[in-house]
Enzyme design. Structure first.
Site, PDB file in Angstrom:
ATOM      1  N   LYS A  80       0.800  -1.216  -0.011  1.00  7.10           N
ATOM      2  CA  LYS A  80      -0.066   0.083   0.046  1.00  7.10           C
ATOM      3  C   LYS A  80       0.816   1.330   0.082  1.00  7.10           C
ATOM      4  CE  LYS A  80      -0.548   0.244   5.209  1.00  7.10           C
ATOM      5  NZ  LYS A  80       0.094   1.446   5.261  1.00  7.10           N
ATOM      6  N   ASP A  81       1.977   1.159   0.197  1.00  8.12           N
ATOM      7  CA  ASP A  81       3.004   2.292   0.574  1.00  8.12           C
ATOM      8  C   ASP A  81       3.821   2.468  -0.895  1.00  8.12           C
ATOM      9  OD1 ASP A  81       2.672   2.756   3.166  1.00  8.12           O
ATOM     10  OD2 ASP A  81       4.272   1.227   3.730  1.00  8.12           O
ATOM     11  N   THR A 122      -5.018   9.392  13.973  1.00 15.05           N
ATOM     12  CA  THR A 122      -4.165   8.543  12.676  1.00 15.05           C
ATOM     13  C   THR A 122      -3.604   9.384  11.754  1.00 15.05           C
ATOM     14  OG1 THR A 122      -4.919   7.226  10.712  1.00 15.05           O
ATOM     15  CG2 THR A 122      -6.631   8.946  11.192  1.00 15.05           C
ATOM     16  N   SER A 124      -3.325   8.676   8.612  1.00 17.83           N
ATOM     17  CA  SER A 124      -3.787   8.233   7.202  1.00 17.83           C
ATOM     18  C   SER A 124      -5.249   9.405   7.003  1.00 17.83           C
ATOM     19  CB  SER A 124      -4.441   6.933   7.220  1.00 17.83           C
ATOM     20  OG  SER A 124      -5.278   6.629   6.090  1.00 17.83           O
ATOM     21  N   ARG A 126      -7.089   8.720   4.372  1.00 15.98           N
ATOM     22  CA  ARG A 126      -8.183   7.947   3.920  1.00 15.98           C
ATOM     23  C   ARG A 126      -8.918   7.556   5.280  1.00 15.98           C
ATOM     24  NH1 ARG A 126      -8.685   2.605   4.916  1.00 15.98           N
ATOM     25  NH2 ARG A 126      -6.442   2.619   5.675  1.00 15.98           N
ATOM     26  N   ARG A 127      -8.251   7.045   6.305  1.00 15.93           N
ATOM     27  CA  ARG A 127      -8.939   6.828   7.695  1.00 15.93           C
ATOM     28  C   ARG A 127      -9.522   7.825   8.319  1.00 15.93           C
ATOM     29  NH1 ARG A 127      -3.724   3.336   9.336  1.00 15.93           N
ATOM     30  NH2 ARG A 127      -4.267   1.429   8.350  1.00 15.93           N
ATOM     31  N   ARG A 144       1.944   9.483  13.840  1.00 16.41           N
ATOM     32  CA  ARG A 144       2.693   8.891  13.013  1.00 16.41           C
ATOM     33  C   ARG A 144       3.678   8.204  13.743  1.00 16.41           C
ATOM     34  NH1 ARG A 144       4.990  11.452   8.847  1.00 16.41           N
ATOM     35  NH2 ARG A 144       6.058   9.292   8.840  1.00 16.41           N
ATOM     36  N   ASN A 146       6.344   4.219  13.950  1.00 14.99           N
ATOM     37  CA  ASN A 146       6.010   3.058  13.442  1.00 14.99           C
ATOM     38  C   ASN A 146       5.064   2.430  14.563  1.00 14.99           C
ATOM     39  OD1 ASN A 146       7.180   2.257  16.057  1.00 14.99           O
ATOM     40  ND2 ASN A 146       9.328   2.192  15.342  1.00 14.99           N
ATOM     41  N   ARG A 150       3.292   4.611  17.721  1.00 19.82           N
ATOM     42  CA  ARG A 150       2.098   4.891  17.828  1.00 19.82           C
ATOM     43  C   ARG A 150       1.283   4.241  18.923  1.00 19.82           C
ATOM     44  NH1 ARG A 150      -0.389   3.090  12.247  1.00 19.82           N
ATOM     45  NH2 ARG A 150       1.709   1.975  12.268  1.00 19.82           N
ATOM     46  N   CYS A 241      -0.599   7.559  -2.900  1.00 19.19           N
ATOM     47  CA  CYS A 241      -0.948   6.704  -1.918  1.00 19.19           C
ATOM     48  C   CYS A 241      -1.364   7.409  -0.684  1.00 19.19           C
ATOM     49  CB  CYS A 241       0.317   6.005  -1.470  1.00 19.19           C
ATOM     50  SG  CYS A 241       1.577   6.812  -1.025  1.00 19.19           S
TER      51      CYS A 241
END
Length: 319
Positions: A80-81, A122, A124, A126-127, A144, A146, A150, A241
């Site tokens: 996805k990245d 999040t 993201s 999208r989220r 943000r 890893n 998080r 992305c």
């Protein structure tokens, strides 16, 4: 003549887990392989959401450069990245069998906030957009780092919860050292995942016949087909992305079933498409679904997204 295949990866725990699965797969086929960690810019800059950094493929560029320089033979990514257009000379070698593609809400044990004011986190877009579409009265904070970072940020914050990819939580155990119960999770079955979420991609140089042939033996055809449809949908929408675009394709008998979504960053505009088609049509299904979105108001929403990104310092319309 056998050679040792150098597998490039980011050096986060999750990325190393993924690279080691490729290494184990190659070694099971009697290839020699070693891991070569490479630091990415996306791992170094943690104070901005990805969509504010104005870079497509931020987690893949360092590995692309290392591969082109001949420092590694194979690069392993969370699919996805990966931008929908690979750099010249780099080709898709293997798509590994997909894990759970769902998004999960990790919460602190009290779900009352879902029916009132609340805050989730999040990084993201999208989220964020999908959450605000469903919970317009909520606040969404940036998160943000890893997975382990998080999880610690969630524990030390006043947030009610944070959204994670199920696949990442399956592959490592980030709850250690926190007081968050691993059982405090909800599968967000209403949230459409990122294109290719849960899948791993291994790439090689186009001219490297040895590396490409090795990776081809690891390829999972069903996952390759589904992620092709999802990434084609993304490519036609020109979202990159980090845009609020979700896509999920599944195989059901001799059919392929697709669900795609495009939202505005604030979640107020939403366009969705669902289609079932014969499997033989998979090469064009993603494009057809994207064109349907564009025809039914998606063009205007994409322009809204570009304007949103242009208003943020250091971003570009293509981010």
């Amino acid at each position: 003549m056998k050679k040792t295949l150098r597998i490039g990866t980011r050096d986060s725990e999750l990325a190393l887990w993924q690279a080691n699965r490729v290494k184990e797969g190659l070694e099971s086929l009697e290839y020699q392989a070693e891991i070569v960690p490479v630091k990415s810019h996306g791992d170094l800059v943690l104070d901005k959401p990805l969509y504010e950094m104005g870079i497509t493929g931020i987690f893949t560029k360092a590995l692309d450069i290392a591969m082109i320089r001949g420092e590694i033979d194979i690069a392993v990514h969370s699919m996805k990245d990966v931008p929908t257009a690979l750099p010249r000379g780099i080709v898709q070698g293997a798509v590994l069998k997909r894990a759970d593609a769902s998004d999960l809400l990790i919460h602190k044990g009290d779900l009352a906030f879902l029916d009132e004011a609340g805050t989730v986190a999040t990084g993201s877009l999208r989220r964020r957009a999908q959450w605000l579409h469903r919970y317009p009265e909520h606040s969404v904070e940036n998160l943000r780092g890893n997975i382990n970072t998080r999880m610690r940020k969630l524990q030390n914050s006043s947030w009610n919860g944070a959204i994670f990819a199920a696949a990442g939580l399956e592959r490592i155990s980030p709850f250690e050292g926190t007081d968050i119960d691993p059982g405090n999770r909800i599968t967000l079955d209403w949230m459409v995942p990122a294109p290719a979420q849960g899948a791993m991609l291994a790439v090689a140089m186009e001219h490297d016949d040895y590396g490409r042939q090795a990776l081809d033996r690891l390829n999972h055809r069903d996952t390759e087909i589904c992620t092709h449809v999802e990434r084609q949908f993304l490519r036609v929408l020109e979202g990159g992305c980090t845009a609020p675009i979700g896509a999920k394709a599944c195989l059901e008998n001799d059919d392929i079933v697709f669900n795609g979504i495009l939202l505005s960053p604030d979640g107020k505009r939403k366009h969705s498409v669902q289609k079932r088609a014969p499997l033989k049509q998979y090469t064009v299904l993603g494009e057809q679904c994207a064109l349907e979105i564009l025809k039914n108001g998606g063009k205007e929403t994409l322009e809204h997204i570009r304007q949103y990104q242009d208003q943020r310092p250091g971003t570009t319309a293509s981010s």
